[in-house]
Write a protein that holds these residues in place. Structure first.
Motif, mmCIF file in Angstrom:
data_model
loop_
_atom_site.group_PDB
_atom_site.id
_atom_site.type_symbol
_atom_site.label_atom_id
_atom_site.label_comp_id
_atom_site.label_asym_id
_atom_site.label_seq_id
_atom_site.Cartn_x
_atom_site.Cartn_y
_atom_site.Cartn_z
ATOM 1 N N GLN A 1 41.897 21.080 3.786
ATOM 2 C CA GLN A 1 42.054 21.900 4.999
ATOM 3 C C GLN A 1 41.429 23.262 4.805
ATOM 4 O OE1 GLN A 1 46.223 22.234 5.997
ATOM 5 N NE2 GLN A 1 45.709 21.191 7.916
ATOM 6 N N GLN A 2 40.823 23.773 5.882
ATOM 7 C CA GLN A 2 40.271 25.121 5.762
ATOM 8 C C GLN A 2 41.400 26.150 5.928
ATOM 9 O OE1 GLN A 2 36.821 26.357 8.183
ATOM 10 N NE2 GLN A 2 36.148 27.030 6.180
ATOM 11 N N ARG A 3 41.484 27.055 4.975
ATOM 12 C CA ARG A 3 42.540 28.067 4.967
ATOM 13 C C ARG A 3 41.927 29.454 4.968
ATOM 14 N NH1 ARG A 3 47.078 26.534 6.608
ATOM 15 N NH2 ARG A 3 48.005 24.724 5.619
ATOM 16 N N LEU A 4 42.661 30.413 5.535
ATOM 17 C CA LEU A 4 42.247 31.805 5.420
ATOM 18 C C LEU A 4 43.221 32.461 4.448
ATOM 19 C CD1 LEU A 4 40.266 33.927 6.527
ATOM 20 C CD2 LEU A 4 42.041 34.613 8.120
ATOM 21 N N GLU A 5 42.717 32.892 3.288
ATOM 22 C CA GLU A 5 43.597 33.462 2.265
ATOM 23 C C GLU A 5 43.399 34.975 2.230
ATOM 24 O OE1 GLU A 5 43.037 31.228 -1.352
ATOM 25 O OE2 GLU A 5 44.029 29.489 -0.470
ATOM 26 N N VAL A 6 44.500 35.701 2.490
ATOM 27 C CA VAL A 6 44.433 37.152 2.661
ATOM 28 C C VAL A 6 45.009 37.840 1.420
ATOM 29 C CG1 VAL A 6 45.055 39.055 4.221
ATOM 30 C CG2 VAL A 6 44.938 36.720 5.104
ATOM 31 N N ARG A 7 44.426 38.964 1.064
ATOM 32 C CA ARG A 7 45.006 39.830 0.000
ATOM 33 C C ARG A 7 45.660 41.013 0.675
ATOM 34 N NH1 ARG A 7 42.387 40.162 -5.659
ATOM 35 N NH2 ARG A 7 43.839 41.859 -5.987
ATOM 36 N N PHE A 8 46.892 41.287 0.301
ATOM 37 C CA PHE A 8 47.621 42.369 0.971
ATOM 38 C C PHE A 8 47.884 43.548 0.040
ATOM 39 C CE2 PHE A 8 48.876 38.474 3.217
ATOM 40 C CZ PHE A 8 48.610 38.837 4.526
ATOM 41 N N ASP A 9 47.231 43.587 -1.122
ATOM 42 C CA ASP A 9 47.594 44.605 -2.118
ATOM 43 C C ASP A 9 46.730 45.860 -2.070
ATOM 44 O OD1 ASP A 9 45.290 43.444 -3.005
ATOM 45 O OD2 ASP A 9 45.994 42.985 -5.031
ATOM 46 N N GLY A 10 45.947 46.030 -0.988
ATOM 47 C CA GLY A 10 45.137 47.248 -0.880
ATOM 48 C C GLY A 10 43.875 47.193 -1.729
ATOM 49 N N ILE A 11 43.553 46.001 -2.204
ATOM 50 C CA ILE A 11 42.359 45.815 -3.038
ATOM 51 C C ILE A 11 41.582 44.635 -2.446
ATOM 52 C CG2 ILE A 11 41.570 45.103 -5.358
ATOM 53 C CD1 ILE A 11 44.015 46.453 -6.523
ATOM 54 N N ALA A 12 40.255 44.772 -2.333
ATOM 55 C CA ALA A 12 39.454 43.657 -1.802
ATOM 56 C C ALA A 12 39.293 42.595 -2.877
ATOM 57 C CB ALA A 12 38.080 44.182 -1.381
ATOM 58 N N ASP B 1 51.884 29.743 6.393
ATOM 59 C CA ASP B 1 53.043 30.376 7.029
ATOM 60 C C ASP B 1 53.333 31.736 6.403
ATOM 61 O OD1 ASP B 1 53.265 28.291 8.694
ATOM 62 O OD2 ASP B 1 54.934 27.316 7.620
ATOM 63 N N SER B 2 53.255 31.779 5.072
ATOM 64 C CA SER B 2 53.635 33.040 4.422
ATOM 65 C C SER B 2 52.616 34.151 4.727
ATOM 66 C CB SER B 2 53.852 32.819 2.925
ATOM 67 O OG SER B 2 52.807 33.359 2.183
ATOM 68 N N HIS B 3 51.346 33.801 4.755
ATOM 69 C CA HIS B 3 50.354 34.839 5.083
ATOM 70 C C HIS B 3 50.468 35.261 6.551
ATOM 71 C CE1 HIS B 3 47.387 34.476 1.481
ATOM 72 N NE2 HIS B 3 48.643 34.631 1.122
ATOM 73 N N ARG B 4 50.800 34.304 7.387
ATOM 74 C CA ARG B 4 50.950 34.634 8.804
ATOM 75 C C ARG B 4 52.116 35.622 8.995
ATOM 76 N NH1 ARG B 4 49.337 32.495 13.594
ATOM 77 N NH2 ARG B 4 50.719 33.132 15.270
ATOM 78 N N GLN B 5 53.212 35.345 8.273
ATOM 79 C CA GLN B 5 54.382 36.246 8.373
ATOM 80 C C GLN B 5 54.007 37.659 7.910
ATOM 81 O OE1 GLN B 5 57.521 34.596 6.037
ATOM 82 N NE2 GLN B 5 57.946 33.015 7.587
ATOM 83 N N GLN B 6 53.254 37.716 6.835
ATOM 84 C CA GLN B 6 52.898 39.049 6.315
ATOM 85 C C GLN B 6 51.997 39.794 7.296
ATOM 86 O OE1 GLN B 6 52.292 39.658 2.084
ATOM 87 N NE2 GLN B 6 52.287 37.442 1.852
ATOM 88 N N VAL B 7 51.087 39.069 7.964
ATOM 89 C CA VAL B 7 50.234 39.712 8.972
ATOM 90 C C VAL B 7 51.122 40.209 10.119
ATOM 91 C CG1 VAL B 7 48.458 39.283 10.720
ATOM 92 C CG2 VAL B 7 48.145 38.421 8.397
ATOM 93 N N GLU B 8 52.070 39.370 10.533
ATOM 94 C CA GLU B 8 52.944 39.752 11.651
ATOM 95 C C GLU B 8 53.786 40.980 11.318
ATOM 96 O OE1 GLU B 8 53.369 35.377 13.778
ATOM 97 O OE2 GLU B 8 55.063 36.163 12.628
#
Ligand code: SAM
Length: 397
Positions: free
Chosen positions: A289-300, A261-268
């Protein structure tokens, strides 16, 4: 220089910028050699005679070739041996077998080669591995590596350096350097002592590990400068154009379902702002469960060898493409696998030439490699100054 565990040659790539000449490179992976050859062999001044496809444990063969190459290049003794030995057993993925594992223990094959080089062993060595080496098997492996180098006569320095200070990729790595002539490493008047305070390069965990071992030579932790501020400009390093292999909408939607939920909100939120944005993500299994974990800090995230879909990095780009209609603000969000060229860029080797090699081989090569500007920084502050002072002292005798 001698480049052990050479892989696709990114240590050499970094050091040749300041004039180091590689007289011997060793690895046992023929696919890595093919990549190395495509890149270094395309330079007409380079002949790849120095490259030796061999298991480092075949020490007689390795030592024979090192000495033969040194003789033919009229090198009395090589100045530097680098070893970014396999990290497979030093990470959770490798079950933390440490030096009891088959791959990471190749370090001792390297040490054996140094021993057999005798008087002709280099006055400087540089080891690179994951930070897990500090804690593998309760810290015993770090002690073992340090003790083995000390047994060979090397005084030691050690620091942690993250590639994010040079490129937008998080890649913390541990470096151990060994010096046969410590008096030419420490600044004039400095005495070997452990630093009292932690720093970006020497966090508490590292200093604790250092304090836990007493090599028969000694520690010489030199005052190194802080690395530059992290590069958080990932969006400048990722291709956003239509020629990329963007996934079809169903595949994007399937991956959106994997967001917490939190990553989805950040994408939105980012989509709502309509500013162009880029992020990277990994697929991971969390609680079954398979999850997609995103980094949002401008670094891969850290590039890894893609063994199975979960280790390959995913690019998310949004904000500027596609027509968004009310209630459909996620339209225009694109996703795809990170490309081999982006892997190369994030290792600081944008122009690397891999010839006709298959994408999977290229990703594997770069996932395993070092970050070029991080090694160049170490060269500037550690390797070349020491060798220069050593050379000056020999000239003045
Ligand atoms: C972490 S990678 C080094 C990558 C390299 N620094 C680069 O920039 O590409 C470790 C390398 O060690 C090689 N290797 C593993 N075991 C070996 C052995 N016993 N003898 C020689 N090379 C070995 C692997 O093929 C791999 O390329």
């Amino acid at each position: 220089m001698l480049e052990f565990f050479a892989g696709i040659g990114l240590v050499h790539e970094a050091l040749r910028q300041s004039g180091w000449q590689c007289i011997y490179a060793n690895d046992l992976d023929p696919y890595k050699r093919a990549l190395y050859e495509a890149n270094f062999g395309s330079d007409p001044s380079e002949s790849l005679d120095y490259w030796h496809l061999e298991d480092v444990w075949n020490t007689a063969s390795v030592v024979g070739r090192v000495l033969a190459n040194a003789d033919s290049d009229q090198v009395a003794a090589p100045l530097l041996a680098t070893a970014s030995f396999p990290c497979t057993d030093m990470s959770l993925a490798g079950n933390m077998k440490g030096f009891s594992g088959r791959e990471s223990s190749a370090f001792f094959g390297f040490a054996e080669v140094l021993e057999q080089l005798g008087e002709r062993k280099p006055p400087l060595v540089l080891l690179e591995n994951v930070v897990g080496l500090l804690t593998a098997r309760g810290g015993r492996d770090f002690v073992a590596a340090v003790d083995r180098l000390a047994e060979l006569g090397y005084w030691l320095d050690c620091w942690r350096l993250d590639a994010k200070h040079f490129v937008p990729q998080s890649r913390p790595r541990l470096f151990i350097a060994g010096f046969l002539h410590p008096e030419h490493y420490l600044p004039e008047g400095a005495r070997p002592a452990l630093p009292a305070a932690t720093s970006a390069l020497r966090p508490a965990r590292l200093l604790e590990a250092v304090q836990a071992c007493s090599p028969s030579t000694g520690w010489i932790l030199a005052p190194l400068p802080d690395p530059p501020a992290p590069k958080t400009c990932l969006s400048d390093w990722i291709d956003r154009d239509d020629r990329q292999d963007w996934w079809p909408a169903e595949q994007v939607a399937r991956h959106m379902e994997m967001l917490s939920d939190s990553h989805r909100q950040q994408v939105e939120q980012r989509q709502d702002s309509r500013e162009p944005w880029v992020a990277t993500a990994f697929r991971r299994i969390r609680e079954g469960q398979q999850r997609l974990e995103v980094r949002f800090d401008g670094i891969a995230g850290c590039l890894r060898t893609p063994k199975g879909g979960s280790a390959r990095q995913i690019v998310l780009a949004g904000g500027s493409q596609g027509q968004r209609m009310q209630g459909q603000h996620m339209q225009g969000l694109r996703m795809r696998w990170m490309s081999p060229r982006e892997y190369a860029r994030l290792q600081g080797a944008s122009d690397y030439n891999w010839g006709e090699a298959a994408d999977s081989r290229v990703l594997f090569g770069f996932g395993d490699a070092v970050c070029v500007p991080a090694i160049a920084w170490i060269d500037r502050h550690v390797l070349t100054p020491y060798i220069q002072r050593l050379a000056d002292s020999r000239l003045s005798v």
